[in-house]
Design a protein around this motif. Sequence first.
Motif, PDB file in Angstrom:
ATOM      1  N   PRO A 127       0.817  -1.212   0.000  1.00  0.00           N
ATOM      2  CA  PRO A 127       0.000   0.000   0.000  1.00  0.00           C
ATOM      3  C   PRO A 127       0.851   1.263   0.000  1.00  0.00           C
ATOM      4  O   PRO A 127       1.802   1.375   0.780  1.00  0.00           O
ATOM      5  CB  PRO A 127      -0.831  -0.122   1.281  1.00  0.00           C
ATOM      6  CG  PRO A 127      -0.059  -1.041   2.157  1.00  0.00           C
ATOM      7  CD  PRO A 127       0.640  -1.997   1.246  1.00  0.00           C
ATOM      8  N   VAL A 128       0.517   2.187  -0.890  1.00  0.00           N
ATOM      9  CA  VAL A 128       1.241   3.461  -0.939  1.00  0.00           C
ATOM     10  C   VAL A 128       0.300   4.658  -0.805  1.00  0.00           C
ATOM     11  O   VAL A 128       0.736   5.760  -0.471  1.00  0.00           O
ATOM     12  CB  VAL A 128       2.075   3.602  -2.232  1.00  0.00           C
ATOM     13  CG1 VAL A 128       3.205   2.594  -2.250  1.00  0.00           C
ATOM     14  CG2 VAL A 128       1.208   3.445  -3.473  1.00  0.00           C
ATOM     15  N   ALA A 129      -1.002   4.452  -1.064  1.00  0.00           N
ATOM     16  CA  ALA A 129      -1.945   5.564  -0.975  1.00  0.00           C
ATOM     17  C   ALA A 129      -3.360   5.028  -0.876  1.00  0.00           C
ATOM     18  O   ALA A 129      -3.654   3.928  -1.344  1.00  0.00           O
ATOM     19  CB  ALA A 129      -1.817   6.470  -2.201  1.00  0.00           C
ATOM     20  N   THR A 137      -7.752  22.523  -9.084  1.00  0.00           N
ATOM     21  CA  THR A 137      -7.107  23.024  -7.869  1.00  0.00           C
ATOM     22  C   THR A 137      -6.749  21.881  -6.931  1.00  0.00           C
ATOM     23  O   THR A 137      -7.522  20.940  -6.753  1.00  0.00           O
ATOM     24  CB  THR A 137      -8.043  24.001  -7.133  1.00  0.00           C
ATOM     25  OG1 THR A 137      -8.373  25.071  -8.021  1.00  0.00           O
ATOM     26  CG2 THR A 137      -7.379  24.561  -5.892  1.00  0.00           C
ATOM     27  N   ALA A 138      -5.558  21.954  -6.345  1.00  0.00           N
ATOM     28  CA  ALA A 138      -5.120  20.928  -5.391  1.00  0.00           C
ATOM     29  C   ALA A 138      -4.416  21.588  -4.215  1.00  0.00           C
ATOM     30  O   ALA A 138      -3.713  22.592  -4.381  1.00  0.00           O
ATOM     31  CB  ALA A 138      -4.191  19.930  -6.066  1.00  0.00           C
ATOM     32  N   LYS A 139      -4.616  21.037  -3.022  1.00  0.00           N
ATOM     33  CA  LYS A 139      -3.930  21.485  -1.820  1.00  0.00           C
ATOM     34  C   LYS A 139      -3.252  20.283  -1.184  1.00  0.00           C
ATOM     35  O   LYS A 139      -3.856  19.217  -1.062  1.00  0.00           O
ATOM     36  CB  LYS A 139      -4.908  22.125  -0.840  1.00  0.00           C
ATOM     37  CG  LYS A 139      -5.536  23.428  -1.353  1.00  0.00           C
ATOM     38  CD  LYS A 139      -6.447  24.052  -0.301  1.00  0.00           C
ATOM     39  CE  LYS A 139      -7.030  25.361  -0.801  1.00  0.00           C
ATOM     40  NZ  LYS A 139      -7.921  25.995   0.222  1.00  0.00           N
ATOM     41  N   SER A 146       3.359   6.700  13.980  1.00  0.00           N
ATOM     42  CA  SER A 146       4.311   7.766  14.261  1.00  0.00           C
ATOM     43  C   SER A 146       4.989   8.295  13.002  1.00  0.00           C
ATOM     44  O   SER A 146       5.812   9.212  13.077  1.00  0.00           O
ATOM     45  CB  SER A 146       5.387   7.269  15.235  1.00  0.00           C
ATOM     46  OG  SER A 146       6.158   6.238  14.651  1.00  0.00           O
ATOM     47  N   ARG A 147       4.636   7.724  11.843  1.00  0.00           N
ATOM     48  CA  ARG A 147       5.232   8.178  10.582  1.00  0.00           C
ATOM     49  C   ARG A 147       4.202   8.990   9.803  1.00  0.00           C
ATOM     50  O   ARG A 147       3.027   8.634   9.744  1.00  0.00           O
ATOM     51  CB  ARG A 147       5.721   6.984   9.772  1.00  0.00           C
ATOM     52  CG  ARG A 147       6.724   6.148  10.552  1.00  0.00           C
ATOM     53  CD  ARG A 147       7.169   4.940   9.797  1.00  0.00           C
ATOM     54  NE  ARG A 147       8.135   5.277   8.773  1.00  0.00           N
ATOM     55  CZ  ARG A 147       8.780   4.371   8.040  1.00  0.00           C
ATOM     56  NH1 ARG A 147       8.528   3.090   8.214  1.00  0.00           N
ATOM     57  NH2 ARG A 147       9.651   4.735   7.140  1.00  0.00           N
ATOM     58  N   PRO A 148       4.617  10.099   9.195  1.00  0.00           N
ATOM     59  CA  PRO A 148       3.654  11.025   8.584  1.00  0.00           C
ATOM     60  C   PRO A 148       3.070  10.528   7.271  1.00  0.00           C
ATOM     61  O   PRO A 148       3.592   9.607   6.636  1.00  0.00           O
ATOM     62  CB  PRO A 148       4.486  12.291   8.369  1.00  0.00           C
ATOM     63  CG  PRO A 148       5.880  11.785   8.185  1.00  0.00           C
ATOM     64  CD  PRO A 148       5.999  10.596   9.116  1.00  0.00           C
ATOM     65  N   VAL A 149       1.975  11.172   6.893  1.00  0.00           N
ATOM     66  CA  VAL A 149       1.374  10.981   5.577  1.00  0.00           C
ATOM     67  C   VAL A 149       1.311  12.344   4.893  1.00  0.00           C
ATOM     68  O   VAL A 149       1.406  13.385   5.537  1.00  0.00           O
ATOM     69  CB  VAL A 149      -0.045  10.373   5.654  1.00  0.00           C
ATOM     70  CG1 VAL A 149      -0.009   8.978   6.233  1.00  0.00           C
ATOM     71  CG2 VAL A 149      -0.982  11.271   6.451  1.00  0.00           C
ATOM     72  N   VAL A 150       1.164  12.305   3.574  1.00  0.00           N
ATOM     73  CA  VAL A 150       0.922  13.520   2.800  1.00  0.00           C
ATOM     74  C   VAL A 150      -0.508  13.445   2.284  1.00  0.00           C
ATOM     75  O   VAL A 150      -0.891  12.451   1.664  1.00  0.00           O
ATOM     76  CB  VAL A 150       1.904  13.655   1.628  1.00  0.00           C
ATOM     77  CG1 VAL A 150       1.522  14.839   0.742  1.00  0.00           C
ATOM     78  CG2 VAL A 150       3.322  13.831   2.146  1.00  0.00           C
ATOM     79  N   GLU A 151      -1.285  14.476   2.573  1.00  0.00           N
ATOM     80  CA  GLU A 151      -2.684  14.506   2.149  1.00  0.00           C
ATOM     81  C   GLU A 151      -2.861  15.490   0.999  1.00  0.00           C
ATOM     82  O   GLU A 151      -2.409  16.627   1.080  1.00  0.00           O
ATOM     83  CB  GLU A 151      -3.583  14.916   3.314  1.00  0.00           C
ATOM     84  CG  GLU A 151      -5.050  15.052   2.934  1.00  0.00           C
ATOM     85  CD  GLU A 151      -5.885  15.656   4.040  1.00  0.00           C
ATOM     86  OE1 GLU A 151      -6.312  14.895   4.926  1.00  0.00           O
ATOM     87  OE2 GLU A 151      -6.077  16.901   4.025  1.00  0.00           O
ATOM     88  N   LYS A 152      -3.508  15.029  -0.057  1.00  0.00           N
ATOM     89  CA  LYS A 152      -3.825  15.891  -1.196  1.00  0.00           C
ATOM     90  C   LYS A 152      -5.334  15.968  -1.370  1.00  0.00           C
ATOM     91  O   LYS A 152      -6.008  14.940  -1.470  1.00  0.00           O
ATOM     92  CB  LYS A 152      -3.202  15.355  -2.490  1.00  0.00           C
ATOM     93  CG  LYS A 152      -3.489  16.246  -3.709  1.00  0.00           C
ATOM     94  CD  LYS A 152      -2.914  15.674  -4.991  1.00  0.00           C
ATOM     95  CE  LYS A 152      -3.694  14.468  -5.473  1.00  0.00           C
ATOM     96  NZ  LYS A 152      -3.342  14.028  -6.835  1.00  0.00           N
ATOM     97  N   THR A 207      -6.700  12.249  -0.975  1.00  0.00           N
ATOM     98  CA  THR A 207      -5.787  11.110  -1.063  1.00  0.00           C
ATOM     99  C   THR A 207      -4.693  11.235  -0.018  1.00  0.00           C
ATOM    100  O   THR A 207      -4.096  12.299   0.140  1.00  0.00           O
ATOM    101  CB  THR A 207      -5.143  11.036  -2.461  1.00  0.00           C
ATOM    102  OG1 THR A 207      -6.166  10.997  -3.461  1.00  0.00           O
ATOM    103  CG2 THR A 207      -4.276   9.792  -2.586  1.00  0.00           C
ATOM    104  N   CYS A 208      -4.436  10.149   0.701  1.00  0.00           N
ATOM    105  CA  CYS A 208      -3.356  10.098   1.691  1.00  0.00           C
ATOM    106  C   CYS A 208      -2.252   9.179   1.168  1.00  0.00           C
ATOM    107  O   CYS A 208      -2.514   8.025   0.807  1.00  0.00           O
ATOM    108  CB  CYS A 208      -3.867   9.571   3.026  1.00  0.00           C
ATOM    109  SG  CYS A 208      -4.811  10.786   3.972  1.00  0.00           S
TER     110      CYS A 208
END
Length: 232
Positions: A128-130, A170-172, A191-197, A214-215
């Motif tokens: 799993p990556v996202a 548009t994306a944030k 304890s490890r971060p994710v990037v949310e779009k 998307t995470c």
Amino acid sequence: MIVETLHREILVGAFDEEGRLPADTKVAERFGVSRMTSRKALAILQNKGLIRIEHGRGAFIESDVLEYRLASRVTFPQNVRSNNQLPSRKLIYAEGRQADIWVCSCLELAPKTTVLSVQLLGESNGRPVAFSTNFLELPRFSGFVEAMGPEADVEIAMAKFGFASLWPGTAKVIARMPTEEEAKLLDQSPSRPVVEKKAVEVDADGRPVWCHVTCYAADRIQFVFDGAEPGK
């Protein structure tokens, strides 16, 4: 001592081609410690980003991150294949729900409109990556889940609804810590971060088609932002 020893062995390539580490019972036996201690050592290596622990499979050396294009019309499967890996998606759930303010704004809908919410897990070589929660207007996209088929192929479904190509709107993007559920879906430590779009996809005329949150597992992805094409 266990962490330092295994770290050195990872660096010199002491493990098999699959990068599988010995089971925690073997680690405990080798170093003469309890199984709990060996598990703690492996957890430290995972938190350092050196290995990943897959439930039911064991511990593996962390592979190179995926190069992932965000600001272009490159799909998830195309991104994964460009890294010489095999993409796959799994449907987690699909249901009708009342759209929140953000979804209504993205899709230009009246407040409290019912939309189709589809959550998908994206994998690279089975890892799993996202995962994404996608929102589509109803009844416009009634039957979308069935159109994706057993492979949860979003692109095929979109083509069936007349959208062979979509453009990013548009994306944030933000970095944050995951919830317990998100960490479980991504098979990573909380304890490890994710990037949310949060983004919206539009058609050739700039009209919104769908939006999604998307995470991404932050340490498994390297984002690439393409520059604008000359003359555009």
